[in-house]
Enzyme design. Structure first.
Site, mmCIF file in Angstrom:
data_model
loop_
_atom_site.group_PDB
_atom_site.id
_atom_site.type_symbol
_atom_site.label_atom_id
_atom_site.label_comp_id
_atom_site.label_asym_id
_atom_site.label_seq_id
_atom_site.Cartn_x
_atom_site.Cartn_y
_atom_site.Cartn_z
ATOM 1 N N HIS A 60 1.575 -2.803 33.277
ATOM 2 C CA HIS A 60 0.708 -3.480 32.307
ATOM 3 C C HIS A 60 -0.625 -3.635 33.024
ATOM 4 C CE1 HIS A 60 4.314 -4.198 30.108
ATOM 5 N NE2 HIS A 60 3.714 -4.944 29.202
ATOM 6 N N LYS B 191 17.510 -10.762 35.008
ATOM 7 C CA LYS B 191 17.335 -12.208 35.225
ATOM 8 C C LYS B 191 18.523 -12.831 35.941
ATOM 9 C CE LYS B 191 14.676 -12.289 30.993
ATOM 10 N NZ LYS B 191 14.903 -10.869 30.666
ATOM 11 N N HIS C 62 9.805 -4.045 24.971
ATOM 12 C CA HIS C 62 10.483 -5.069 25.784
ATOM 13 C C HIS C 62 11.712 -5.554 25.022
ATOM 14 C CE1 HIS C 62 6.994 -5.681 28.537
ATOM 15 N NE2 HIS C 62 6.285 -5.391 27.464
ATOM 16 N N ASN D 206 13.566 -8.340 25.036
ATOM 17 C CA ASN D 206 13.557 -9.673 24.397
ATOM 18 C C ASN D 206 12.447 -9.850 23.369
ATOM 19 O OD1 ASN D 206 15.579 -11.936 25.348
ATOM 20 N ND2 ASN D 206 15.305 -10.520 27.051
ATOM 21 N N GLY E 193 4.589 -9.294 32.203
ATOM 22 C CA GLY E 193 4.544 -10.753 32.282
ATOM 23 C C GLY E 193 3.134 -11.243 32.053
ATOM 24 N N ASP F 19 5.593 -2.410 21.726
ATOM 25 C CA ASP F 19 5.494 -3.544 22.657
ATOM 26 C C ASP F 19 6.611 -4.543 22.383
ATOM 27 O OD1 ASP F 19 4.516 -5.021 24.738
ATOM 28 O OD2 ASP F 19 2.821 -5.872 23.662
ATOM 29 N N THR G 194 13.535 -7.359 31.947
ATOM 30 C CA THR G 194 13.464 -8.001 33.261
ATOM 31 C C THR G 194 14.857 -8.495 33.644
ATOM 32 O OG1 THR G 194 11.407 -8.942 32.348
ATOM 33 C CG2 THR G 194 12.078 -9.680 34.554
ATOM 34 N N ASP H 224 8.698 -9.224 36.624
ATOM 35 C CA ASP H 224 7.888 -10.247 35.934
ATOM 36 C C ASP H 224 6.856 -10.774 36.933
ATOM 37 O OD1 ASP H 224 7.006 -12.880 35.003
ATOM 38 O OD2 ASP H 224 8.610 -12.736 33.516
ATOM 39 N N GLU I 100 -4.732 -6.086 30.833
ATOM 40 C CA GLU I 100 -4.513 -6.917 29.633
ATOM 41 C C GLU I 100 -5.523 -8.051 29.605
ATOM 42 O OE1 GLU I 100 -0.147 -7.822 29.571
ATOM 43 O OE2 GLU I 100 -0.478 -7.792 27.408
HETATM 44 C C1 6MZ Z 1 2.913 -8.596 29.214
HETATM 45 C C2 6MZ Z 1 4.947 -8.736 28.172
HETATM 46 C C3 6MZ Z 1 4.338 -8.518 26.921
HETATM 47 O O1 6MZ Z 1 11.907 -8.433 29.885
HETATM 48 O O2 6MZ Z 1 12.867 -10.510 28.884
HETATM 49 N N1 6MZ Z 1 6.257 -8.900 27.966
HETATM 50 N N2 6MZ Z 1 4.240 -8.764 29.300
HETATM 51 N N3 6MZ Z 1 2.269 -8.390 28.051
HETATM 52 C C4 6MZ Z 1 2.935 -8.349 26.876
HETATM 53 N N4 6MZ Z 1 2.231 -8.184 25.726
HETATM 54 C C5 6MZ Z 1 2.260 -9.101 24.644
HETATM 55 N N5 6MZ Z 1 5.302 -8.518 25.987
HETATM 56 C C6 6MZ Z 1 6.472 -8.739 26.650
HETATM 57 O O3 6MZ Z 1 11.273 -9.076 27.546
HETATM 58 C C7 6MZ Z 1 10.314 -10.110 27.444
HETATM 59 C C8 6MZ Z 1 9.373 -10.073 28.621
HETATM 60 O O4 6MZ Z 1 8.545 -8.901 28.554
HETATM 61 C C9 6MZ Z 1 7.241 -9.174 29.037
HETATM 62 C C10 6MZ Z 1 7.224 -10.645 29.443
HETATM 63 O O5 6MZ Z 1 7.493 -10.752 30.817
HETATM 64 C C11 6MZ Z 1 8.378 -11.228 28.635
HETATM 65 O O6 6MZ Z 1 8.928 -12.383 29.232
HETATM 66 P P1 6MZ Z 1 12.457 -9.085 28.637
HETATM 67 O O7 6MZ Z 1 13.551 -8.292 27.993
#
Ligand code: 6MZ
Length: 371
Positions: free
Chosen positions: A233, A109, A24, A26, A206, A311, A107, A176, A236
């Protein structure tokens, strides 16, 4: 005799060409960048830096704490310029770990205060890919046309394709779980519009205790109809009704899968759905009390298709090299087995055949050195 010369396992795992399929944007930002951004916002009086700094540096977070932290991350990375910066840095960091193919997910935004639309957010991401200068990047799949954000100005600066080889970067657009059906559909349509700019699929992510499957289903079905590969996902949290519904749509991949029960695993194996495995993330968020209880070993023994992934490398202070080291040292895989594991992820990428062929060549070359 095993190859790789005298190289120790840590160094060997770093040398190994790797394929990252679950990262991801962020969650992969450097701590140093987050601290710098927080300091800046602290000076402007937007946040209290002292409150935020220790949260950024904290190790070992529960899953709910992670999602609180993402809200903070998003506060720090809201403008286009910062999105471009973090994208550039994240790619450079993965390349430095010898990741040769990165499917980066994010995601799109909307942020009215910053004049940001989902489309302009993605333009900022693409600008970040183009800004990478410490490594050669291949990210545009085909075409030279410009993309127009229907509600905004044309993205003229996207320009013509770059065809250099070193790290292949492809994008997944995340839905998300907080989003509405309309917002999810907008993301899928945007992914389709950006297919010529490296977008290869859709992710659903998310907070797993938020949102209803029925909300996302129309968008995921739409993606299927458009021929966009999907990764979810899945499991989880132990929501078995949702896990079943997710498997019903036969996603091209699933991630995490921590709470699947035997019947559900049987279906995953029958459907041959590749699994993205995030060891450190699963352990840090308490999904397994010990790494030895992780299902990796079971899938590996069953020769089920798996891919080791980070992740959120920033959030969990890990690297893909480290994830390989962890798998090797925990589950007793030797270098030959690790090499094949890394290479086998080619099959699970959403890349086209040409890229898969190039990746195969990269592994063929590396085999002489490493095994
Ligand atoms: C579920 C996750 C995650 O999209 O803003 N995100 N969603 N499970 C996880 N495991 C720990 N880790 C990250 O990156 C951040 C977003 O990725 C998802 C969440 O929606 C988080 O806000 P971006 O670049």
């Amino acid at each position: 005799m095993e190859g790789g010369g005298d190289m120790g396992l840590v160094e060997w795992c770093r040398e190994l060409p790797k394929i990252e399929l679950h990262a991801h944007l962020n969650g992969s930002v450097r701590d140093s960048t987050l601290l710098e951004l927080a300091k800046d916002l602290g000076e402007k009086g937007v946040i209290a830096f002292a409150d935020v700094a220790h949260v950024i540096m904290k190790n070992g977070r529960s899953l709910p704490e992670c999602f609180k932290l993402f809200d903070l991350y998003h506060l720090l990375t809201t403008d286009h310029q910062t999105v471009t910066r973090i994208t550039k840095e994240v790619i450079e960091d993965f390349a430095a770990e010898n990741v040769v193919y990165l499917e980066l997910r994010t995601t799109p935004k909307k942020n009215e205060a910053k004049g940001m639309t989902k489309c302009s957010y993605m333009k900022a991401v693409i600008d970040g890919i183009r800004a990478v200068d410490t490594v050669d990047v291949d990210f545009v799949t085909s075409g030279t046309s410009n993309v127009n954000c229907s509600e905004a100005t044309p993205l003229n600066c996207i320009g013509s394709p770059i065809k250099r080889k070193k790290i292949y970067v492809r994008l997944l657009l995340s839905i998300d779980r907080r989003e509405t059906t309309a917002a999810a559909l907008e993301t899928v349509n945007l992914a389709m519009d950006l297919k010529n700019f490296g977008v290869v699929g859709i992710d659903l992510s998310g907070n797993p205790v938020i949102g209803e499957w029925q909300t996302f289903l129309p968008a995921l079905k739409h993606a299927k109809e458009l021929g966009l590969p999907i990764t979810l996902h899945c499991g989880e949290v132990p929501n078995h009704k949702e896990i079943q519904a997710m498997l019903d749509i036969c996603p091209q991949r699933i991630g995490h899968a921590c709470f699947l029960v035997e019947e559900e695993w049987k279906r995953v194996k029958f459907l041959k759905i590749p699994v993205e495995i995030c060891l450190t993330s699963n352990i840090r968020t308490g999904r397994f009390s010990s790494i030895y209880d992780h299902f990796f070993a079971d899938l590996y023994k069953a020769k089920h298709q798996v891919a080791l992934c980070t992740d959120d490398s920033g959030l969990f202070s890990t690297t893909l090299s480290n994830e390989f080291y962890l798998a090797a040292s925990t589950f007793g895989l030797n270098k030959d087995e690790m090499f094949l594991l890394a290479r086998s992820a080619i099959q699970s990428t959403f890349a086209d055949d040409e890229v898969k062929h190039e990746l195969t060549k990269i592994y063929d070359d590396a085999a002489n050195r490493l095994i």
